[in-house]
Design an enzyme around this catalytic site. Structure first.
Site, PDB file in Angstrom:
ATOM      1  N   ARG A 219       8.570   0.732  -3.087  1.00  0.00           N
ATOM      2  CA  ARG A 219       7.844  -0.232  -2.242  1.00  0.00           C
ATOM      3  C   ARG A 219       6.812  -0.991  -3.070  1.00  0.00           C
ATOM      4  O   ARG A 219       6.649  -2.207  -2.918  1.00  0.00           O
ATOM      5  CB  ARG A 219       7.161   0.502  -1.079  1.00  0.00           C
ATOM      6  CG  ARG A 219       8.137   1.085  -0.061  1.00  0.00           C
ATOM      7  CD  ARG A 219       7.428   1.567   1.192  1.00  0.00           C
ATOM      8  NE  ARG A 219       6.739   2.827   1.033  1.00  0.00           N
ATOM      9  CZ  ARG A 219       7.222   4.004   1.387  1.00  0.00           C
ATOM     10  NH1 ARG A 219       8.446   4.102   1.899  1.00  0.00           N
ATOM     11  NH2 ARG A 219       6.503   5.103   1.246  1.00  0.00           N
TER      12      ARG A 219
ATOM     13  N   CYS B  74      20.116   6.570  -0.166  1.00  0.00           N
ATOM     14  CA  CYS B  74      19.568   7.932  -0.159  1.00  0.00           C
ATOM     15  C   CYS B  74      20.666   8.954   0.144  1.00  0.00           C
ATOM     16  O   CYS B  74      20.372  10.087   0.501  1.00  0.00           O
ATOM     17  CB  CYS B  74      18.441   8.049   0.866  1.00  0.00           C
ATOM     18  SG  CYS B  74      18.921   7.692   2.563  1.00  0.00           S
TER      19      CYS B  74
END
Length: 417
Positions: A236, A360
């Site tokens: 991020r 993921c």
């Protein structure tokens, strides 16, 4: 606290197991020792902590907990967590058979893991303190949210040591509360209940997370994972530092990526199919004083297709979907899904724009991930340059010889035309 005992000569004789002499090693039946075959022993010696049920030649006559381990020829292999009902019967925690697995051992092991995270405290108040196999503590997860800890004890052998783990975590962190998010399905395979239980003190329903200048709320009791997606923190920050123009956050959930994008982008569309999740996005934007985040409800696949037909373009895009491949059998369908959403994002990206994309899914290897991206690029008909490859952050260590400790992979791509 006293350090674990090291004995220069002699060891407590087990009730059964391995008896050593100068000339030979005798393996006896039963007792408090697990005997593994050559395949299991080779796995341990190569650095992987797991021994499967099929490789245990002689089961210890003990309930779940910590047991000694030896090869069938008597060679000692240390200590392991013992789970009588699990397919993964043994998870080694200590290779030195002369160490005592007592309170001091747990204290040292947890302290070592926690110290690895020291550099993170300067920029964040939420991160993982223990990442299971990655920290040599298989099946244990410990996440910190401010003054609260959230733990997951995912094996029967580990669950038997809950009390000492809680005691050591309190001493090492001075936390105000410890919550057990013991609700993953993995506990059922261990013969354990799925439950959420307060183990110590108080843990509030929401905790404000500070992350490199951005603030958002985590929900330890009922949020995703243990309350928030801590593993994407550094990604991020990466894409947030590069964001510009019109930005798009696909599968936004509570808007953690969108918040970082908003620090530099002119406008951010945060797309998610969940109205409650988008309500949290709105609250998080207000908490940070951002007025340039627009929550958009809808299925990301359909929204991106519609915007392509409308001729929209974005300068910065994030694609961070949930785990499409939760099992190996789901991999083929997952690959189609990953390719589709990345292709739609590539079509929307303006020339010179940046796409950060991640997966993921453990079952989607890095090789397959980049093969999928290559196929999507080919179908887009546009050239893309690879600007960065990302993995797991410092607090989620991935061991080279323990692939199960790693699952997150990402790529930063630039549209060249």
């Amino acid at each position: 606290m006293n350090r674990p005992d090291r004995r220069s000569s002699g060891r407590p004789r087990p009730r059964g197991g391995v008896h050593e002499s100068r000339h030979r090693v005798e393996v006896t039946v039963g007792g408090d020792m697990a005997i593994v075959n050559r395949r299991g022993a080779l796995r341990l010696r190569r650095g992987h902590p797991w021994v499967f049920r099929s490789d245990v030649e002689r089961r210890p006559d003990l309930p779940a907990g910590v047991v000694r381990v030896a090869e069938s020829n008597g060679a000692p292999l240390g200590w392991a967590l013992w789970s009588p009902q699990s397919e993964i019967s043994l998870r080694r925690i200590e290779a030195d058979g002369d160490r005592r697995i007592d309170d001091a051992w747990w204290h040292d092991a947890l302290r070592t893991a926690i110290r690895r995270r020291a550099p993170l405290a300067a920029e964040a108040n939420a991160y993982r303190l223990v990442h299971g196999e990655g920290d040599g503590l298989p099946s244990l997860v410990v996440d910190q949210y401010g003054d609260s800890l959230v733990v997951q004890l995912l094996s029967a052998g580990l669950d038997a040591h809950t009390d000492v783990i809680v005691r050591c975590l309190r001493e090492l962190t001075g936390c105000s509360g410890i919550l057990a998010r013991n609700d993953p399905a993995a506990r059922e395979r261990e013969g354990l209940p799925r439950e959420v239980t307060l183990l110590y003190g108080e843990v509030p329903p929401v905790v404000e997370v500070r992350e490199h200048g951005v603030r958002y709320l985590a929900a330890p009791w009922d949020g995703q994972k243990t309350g928030a997606f801590l593993d994407q923190r550094e990604n991020r920050v990466l894409i947030g530092s590069l964001a510009r123009g019109r930005a798009l956050d696909c599968f936004a959930y509570h808007g953690s990526f969108a918040l970082h994008l908003a620090t530099r982008a002119d406008h951010v569309c945060a797309v998610d199919i969940s109205a409650p999740a988008l309500a949290r996005v709105h609250d998080h934007a207000a908490r940070n004083g951002f007025t340039n985040i627009e929550p958009v409800i809808g299925d990301a696949f359909e929204v991106l297709r519609a915007w392509h037909r409308e001729g929209r373009r974005f300068d910065t895009i994030v694609v961070d979907p949930p785990a499409f491949a939760k099992t190996r059998n789901a991999l083929d369908a997952a690959l189609r899904g990953y390719k589709d959403i990345n292709l739609q994002a590539m079509k929307l990206l303006a020339p010179g724009g940046l796409l950060f994309t991640a997966s993921c899914s453990f079952h989607l290897s890095r090789g397959l991930f980049f093969e999928m991206l290559s196929d999507a690029v080919a179908d887009s008909g546009r050239p893309f340059a690879l600007r960065a490859i990302t993995g797991q952050p410092l607090d989620h260590p991935e061991l080279i010889n323990v692939p199960e400790s790693g699952y997150l992979k990402g790529a930063l791509l630039e549209a060249m035309s």
